[in-house]
Each structure stands twice: as C-alpha cells, then as structure tokens.
Write an enzyme that holds these catalytic residues in place. Structure first.
Site, PDB file in Angstrom:
ATOM      1  CG  HIS A  15      64.106  65.561  54.771  1.00 34.27           C
ATOM      2  ND1 HIS A  15      64.294  66.670  53.974  1.00 34.27           N
ATOM      3  CD2 HIS A  15      63.483  64.660  53.975  1.00 34.27           C
ATOM      4  CE1 HIS A  15      63.796  66.424  52.767  1.00 34.27           C
ATOM      5  NE2 HIS A  15      63.302  65.225  52.743  1.00 34.27           N
ATOM      6  CG  ASP A  47      55.483  64.953  53.852  1.00 33.81           C
ATOM      7  OD1 ASP A  47      54.882  64.296  52.990  1.00 33.81           O
ATOM      8  OD2 ASP A  47      56.715  64.932  53.973  1.00 33.81           O
ATOM      9  CD  GLU A  94      64.056  69.943  55.925  1.00 37.79           C
ATOM     10  OE1 GLU A  94      64.991  69.125  55.863  1.00 37.79           O
ATOM     11  OE2 GLU A  94      63.550  70.468  54.916  1.00 37.79           O
ATOM     12  CG  ASN A 127      68.176  67.457  54.826  1.00 34.07           C
ATOM     13  OD1 ASN A 127      67.423  66.472  54.753  1.00 34.07           O
ATOM     14  ND2 ASN A 127      67.713  68.688  54.887  1.00 34.07           N
TER      15      ASN A 127
HETATM   16  C1  F6R Z   1      57.747  62.866  51.097  1.00 35.83           C
HETATM   17  C2  F6R Z   1      58.689  62.860  52.186  1.00 35.83           C
HETATM   18  C3  F6R Z   1      60.149  63.133  52.002  1.00 35.83           C
HETATM   19  C4  F6R Z   1      60.772  62.300  50.885  1.00 35.83           C
HETATM   20  C5  F6R Z   1      62.246  62.664  50.712  1.00 35.83           C
HETATM   21  C6  F6R Z   1      62.867  61.924  49.553  1.00 35.83           C
HETATM   22  O1  F6R Z   1      56.445  62.580  51.570  1.00 35.83           O
HETATM   23  O2  F6R Z   1      58.276  62.657  53.256  1.00 35.83           O
HETATM   24  O3  F6R Z   1      60.814  62.867  53.208  1.00 35.83           O
HETATM   25  O4  F6R Z   1      60.646  60.941  51.171  1.00 35.83           O
HETATM   26  O5  F6R Z   1      62.387  64.034  50.500  1.00 35.83           O
HETATM   27  O6  F6R Z   1      62.308  62.371  48.356  1.00 35.83           O
HETATM   28  P1  F6R Z   1      62.557  61.592  47.005  1.00 35.83           P
HETATM   29  O7  F6R Z   1      61.917  60.258  47.159  1.00 35.83           O
HETATM   30  O8  F6R Z   1      61.856  62.412  45.948  1.00 35.83           O
HETATM   31  O9  F6R Z   1      64.028  61.499  46.819  1.00 35.83           O
END
Ligand code: F6R
Length: 238
Positions: free
Chosen positions: A130, A63, A135, A128
């Site tokens: 995701h 992303d 989301e 959440n």
């Molecule tokens: C990032 C992504 C997100 C993260 C998630 C966890 O490329 O796709 O889904 O993996 O938000 O973020 P962290 O690792 O910072 O807790």
C-alpha cells in the site's frame, strides 16, 4: 526509475533530503507531499537539523485516521506536528481532517490538492504494497477517499496504540491518481519485511493488487532502500 541502495536508514534520510533541499532551492514555495510512519522519520530528522528554511513551503500529508482529532497522540496530525512542523515551521500544512464526515473531508482535501499541486511526494510502503492508505484493490484512478483498513495494516500499526482495539478501522487517504500527479516521487523502504512489497512493486506486474506497482509508470521516481528492503530485487541479487 532511479534506485539507490544505502547501508543505513540514516544514509537514506540524507539521500532523500538532497532531493527535498534541491526542490526548495529551486522553488522556495514548493509543495511537499509528506507521509507518516517510521520510514520518513530519518528524512524529517535531516530537515530539522538543516539550515534549509521551509517558511515559504507548503506540506500536504497523505492520510489520516477517521475519528481522531488533531490533538489525539496517535493522529497523523499530531505525528506531523511532533516529528516535523513544531521544529521546522512551514508556511502552511495540510492533513486530511479525520473529524469531518466522509463527503466533506473528501471534498475539502481534493480542493486542497487542486490548489496545491505537489512538487515532490515522499512515500513509505506497506508490507502489502500500500501507498498512503491505498490498500490492494484500490483503483489507480482514485482521488481522496475513505478506506477500510486491512487486518494486515491494522496489525502493522497497532505498535502505536495501547491495544489493537484502539486502532481505527477506517482512514481518509489521498488516492493513487492524486499521488501519481506529483512532479517527483521519493519512495523509501527499510527492512526485510518490506523486501517482498518492493520487488513486487518495482519488478512485478503493474496491478491494482499491488498499489505501489503503479509507481513504475511515474516519469520521475526515486527509490531509496536499505540492503534488506532491496534484497529480493533481481539487480541486487546479481
Ligand atoms: C503513512 C502512509 C503509509 C506508510 C506505510 C509504511 O502516511 O501513508 O503508507 O508509509 O504504512 O509505514 P512505515 O513507514 O511505518 O513502515
């Protein structure tokens, strides 16, 4: 599904690296699906410090924020360069282009994914549930698309920005269908704040309200957790 519970993030990085190494040893031109955020940093550390060469491999990232170009220090392009690619060269690397308009960005990335089917996908998880920036409520059939980030995600990600107002409100992300097409998926999570998302995703109902719950249906899912992230799992409680 195979769940490994480890004592520390560092151990998790080593554990995840075993699978990445195995993939490259089997096929040096493997396509690695990579993630940003704090979770995979321990894996990237292991990759950098290893003698494994990625010069024949391709990296495809999940992303990117809409509106941030690759030189922007908070862009995911920049993050990947900084955390991995400048230390460990790949044959080619792809991150969605946040500077393109919606239609063009989506088409470009779906074409890239079509041409580079992912052998092994690395995932973190949001509080959440995701995955990528998919989301709650995202269709399990989704391919690359533009998303409106939730307040929760904006709040979680503000730590990387000067102020919450600087956090982009939209992003381009690989869809859930695109993620599920990977041959193998490695999901990592650390810390108490991920425990609820982990139990809902791995032991709860498979529902679009919890995007990561679809991973239960993946034929080759490896989950690597620290004890805190695993603490709500029924198996961990026995
Ligand atoms: C990032 C992504 C997100 C993260 C998630 C966890 O490329 O796709 O889904 O993996 O938000 O973020 P962290 O690792 O910072 O807790």
């Amino acid at each position: 599904m195979q769940i490994t519970i480890v004592k520390s993030k560092e151990e998790a990085g080593k554990e995840a690296f075993k699978y990445v190494k195995e993939a490259i040893e089997k096929k040096e031109d493997s396509v690695l699906g990579l993630a940003t955020g704090s979770t995979p940093e321990v894996l990237y550390e292991e990759m950098i410090n290893s003698d494994v060469s990625f010069t024949e491999a391709t990296a495809v990232n999940l992303d990117e924020y809409v509106g941030l170009d690759s030189d922007h220090p908070q862009s995911y392009h920049y993050f990947m360069e900084d955390q991995l690619f400048k230390h460990k060269p790949f044959k080619q690397t792809f991150v969605p282009d946040g500077t393109l308009g919606e239609e063009e960005a989506i088409k470009q990335y779906d074409d890239i994914l079509e041409q580079h089917p992912i052998d092994i996908q690395v995932l973190g998880i949001g509080v959440n549930g995701h995955i990528g920036f998919n989301e709650p409520g995202t269709s399990f059939d989704s391919t690359t698309h533009k998303v409106q980030l939730t307040e929760e995600t904006i709040n979680s990600n503000k730590r990387y920005f000067d102020s919450i107002d600087d956090v982009p409100k939209t992003a381009y992300t690989m869809g859930i269908h695109s993620i599920m097409k990977a041959d193998k998926i490695i999901l990592m999570a650390f810390g108490k704040e991920k425990a609820q998302a982990i139990v809902q995703s791995l032991e709860g109902e498979v529902t679009e309200d919890v995007p990561a719950s679809i991973l239960q249906k993946h034929p080759d899912l490896v989950v690597i957790l620290d004890e805190e992230a695993a603490s709500e799992l029924s198996s961990a409680k026995q």
